[in-house]
Structures are given as structure tokens and as C-alpha cells.
Design an enzyme around this catalytic site. Structure first.
Site, PDB file in Angstrom:
ATOM      1  N   CYS A  42       0.840  -1.194   0.000  1.00 31.88           N
ATOM      2  CA  CYS A  42       0.000   0.000   0.000  1.00 31.88           C
ATOM      3  C   CYS A  42       0.878   1.248   0.000  1.00 31.88           C
ATOM      4  O   CYS A  42       1.789   1.370   0.828  1.00 31.88           O
ATOM      5  CB  CYS A  42      -0.905  -0.005   1.226  1.00 31.88           C
ATOM      6  SG  CYS A  42      -1.865   1.523   1.416  1.00 31.88           S
ATOM      7  N   ASP A  60       0.141  -6.194   0.214  1.00 29.46           N
ATOM      8  CA  ASP A  60      -1.052  -6.678  -0.472  1.00 29.46           C
ATOM      9  C   ASP A  60      -0.666  -7.960  -1.201  1.00 29.46           C
ATOM     10  O   ASP A  60       0.228  -7.948  -2.046  1.00 29.46           O
ATOM     11  CB  ASP A  60      -1.569  -5.646  -1.482  1.00 29.46           C
ATOM     12  CG  ASP A  60      -2.022  -4.354  -0.820  1.00 29.46           C
ATOM     13  OD1 ASP A  60      -2.689  -4.434   0.228  1.00 29.46           O
ATOM     14  OD2 ASP A  60      -1.722  -3.272  -1.356  1.00 29.46           O
TER      15      ASP A  60
END
Length: 274
Positions: free
Chosen positions: A181, A188
């Protein structure tokens, strides 16, 4: 709006009542300009968002629940920052709606307004939960390859194709996609499917390229668009489709799909990690 101004990474205040203003749009244009996209898009597609923590009250005060799916067109000018989406959905919890259709209509109106384009919304109520599918992405697994690598920032020079040989059609998959992120730095985790027609892509180079996103910072949609463009430019396929399914965070999973040819929408089936 700038991602640094979003709710990400900040102390959270949960709304007591429905509040559409919680949705925080982020323009796609900035990230696309960094990829060299300044005019017509070289792809089309959809971002599929699944929301598993949606609840509201019926007219008698009894809580209701549903799983929501949002189909955001790739040509929309904005995406919605994920934490703001979570907070927006959370604001439904103590709000009364007359019917599930009223909830769907409200979601469609608000998310479409934030994205700047028409967003399709589907709600699955509890008596249909058993119909929700789970399956892995179809294709030849790149992860079977035993290889060395030490590149953990996106490097399109890893991509090679046999341009002097006859074209092939392949569907390749990997579960080793990881990005981070850009606001919080949280990882992620994703799976990616690549279907193409064209010069055969070197499998080892493609896997190393996918792994090279490991320390990269970017939103899900931006990473998939970068993968699409890097493969398109380096390997020159005639047809290309890239579909990623990211693991859930905050009750939401995001699954971007990009293609340069007409084909059916991919199945919205959860994989094991989702």
C-alpha cells in the site's frame, strides 16, 4: 484527491449513521500518467470489489446482512480508497432501510458518484450464500519453476518473448504477487492470471517479473495496469488479458481485470486465500 489525505493510516472514527461523504475518491490519472497513459486507454476492463461486512437494520430494527459486489469500469476517472470504502459501508450498520433493493440503490448511487461512472452492484442475501463459488485461477502455474531471483522492484527488462517463432495462446498463473500500500506500507497479497496470444513469453522471466513487485508500492489497480503495459510493450502480444485477485483486508477484496480484446467478464470466484 491525494491518497495522503485519505483515512488510511489515521485514527478511525466509525460513523453512527449512514454517511456517503465518507467515500474518498482518488483520480486514476496520476498513476496512469506515470505509466505513459495520457490519452486513450490501451485497455478496458473492470475492478471487482467484494464486500463481506455489509449490514443494516430493517424497518423493525432487526439487523440484515449481505455480501456486496461492485463492478467499477476501468474507464472511470476515480477509484475509491479502500479504508474510506470500509468506513462508508460500516455507516450502514445502524441505519434503517425498507428493503434490500433500497440498500442496493443507495450503494449504486453513492459509489457511482465517487467513481465518476456507473458502477454495477449485486447483493447476495444469506439464503443464497451457498451459491457463492470458490476456485483457483485457471492456467499453467508459473510457481512450479525452480529459479533464483534477487529483483524486488518492478523490472520489465526481465520480460522476454520468442518474437521469431510462431505465435501461441497461453494462460499462465502465479500466486506469488505481492505489492504494498502506498500510504500505509502494508503488504497486499495476490494471485494473477495472464492470458495472451502472441510470441511465446519466457516463463521464468515472467515469474521473476511478477516477483519483482514484492517491494513495490502501488494500489491494486495501478499494479495490474503496470503489469499489463509492461507485458504489452516488452512481449508484443496481439491479445492480452491480466486478472488479479488480492486477499481481503477490512472486509474487502479487490480484483482488477484489464484486457485489449473482447471477452467475457472473468468469474468472480474467491480463491483459497480470499
Amino acid at each position: 484527491m491525494n491518497p495522503e489525505h485519505s483515512p488510511l493510516g489515521k485514527a478511525t472514527v466509525y460513523a453512527a449513521q449512514y454517511d456517503a461523504s465518507l467515500l474518498f475518491p482518488i483520480p486514476r490519472a496520476g498513476a496512469r500518467e506515470q505509466l505513459g497513459i495520457t490519452s486513450a486507454l490501451p485497455f478496458f476492463g473492470t475492478d471487482i470489489w467484494n464486500a463481506y461486512e455489509l449490514s443494516w437494520l430493517n424497518a423493525r430494527g432487526k439487523p440484515q446482512i449481505a455480501v456486496a459486489t461492485f463492478y467499477v469500469p476501468a474507464e472511470s476517472p476515480n477509484i475509491v480508497e479502500s479504508k474510506s470504502f470500509k468506513l462508508y459501508l460500516g455507516s450502514f450498520a445502524q441505519t434503517t432501510f425498507d428493503s434490500i433493493d433500497a440498500v442496493r440503490d443507495t450503494l449504486k448511487r453513492d459509489v457511482s458518484a465517487a467513481c465518476g461512472a456507473t458502477v454495477s452492484v449485486q447483493l447476495v442475501s444469506p439464503h443464497d450464500f451457498g451459491k457463492l463459488e470458490m476456485e483457483e485461477l485457471d492456467g499453467l502455474s508459473l510457481d512450479r519453476l525452480d529459479l533464483d531471483t534477487d529483483v524486488y522492484e518492478p523490472d520489465p527488462s526481465l520480460l522476454k518473448a520468442a518474437e521469431d517463432e510462431a505465435p501461441v495462446e497461453e494462460t499462465l498463473v502465479s500466486d506469488l504477487l505481492r505489492s504494498n500500500c502506498p500510504v500505509t506500507g502494508q503488504p497486499d497479497w495476490g494471485s494473477v492470471q495472464i492470458h495472451y496470444v502472441g510470441p511465446q513469453i519466457d516463463h521464468a522471466g515472467l515469474l521473476r517479473y511478477i516477483i519483482s513487485f514484492r517491494n513495490h508500492t502501488g494500489f491494486h489497480e495501478q499494479c495490474v495496469e503496470r503489469i499489463f503495459l509492461d507485458i504489452l510493450h516488452a512481449c508484443k502480444p496481439v491479445k492480452l488479458a491480466v486478472y488479479a485477485r488480492y486477499t481481503r483486508r477490512g472486509g474487502l477484496d479487490i480484483n482488477p481485470f484489464r484486457t485489449n480484446y473482447n471477452q467475457p467478464m472473468p468469474d468472480n470466484a474467491r480463491n483459497a486465500r480470499q
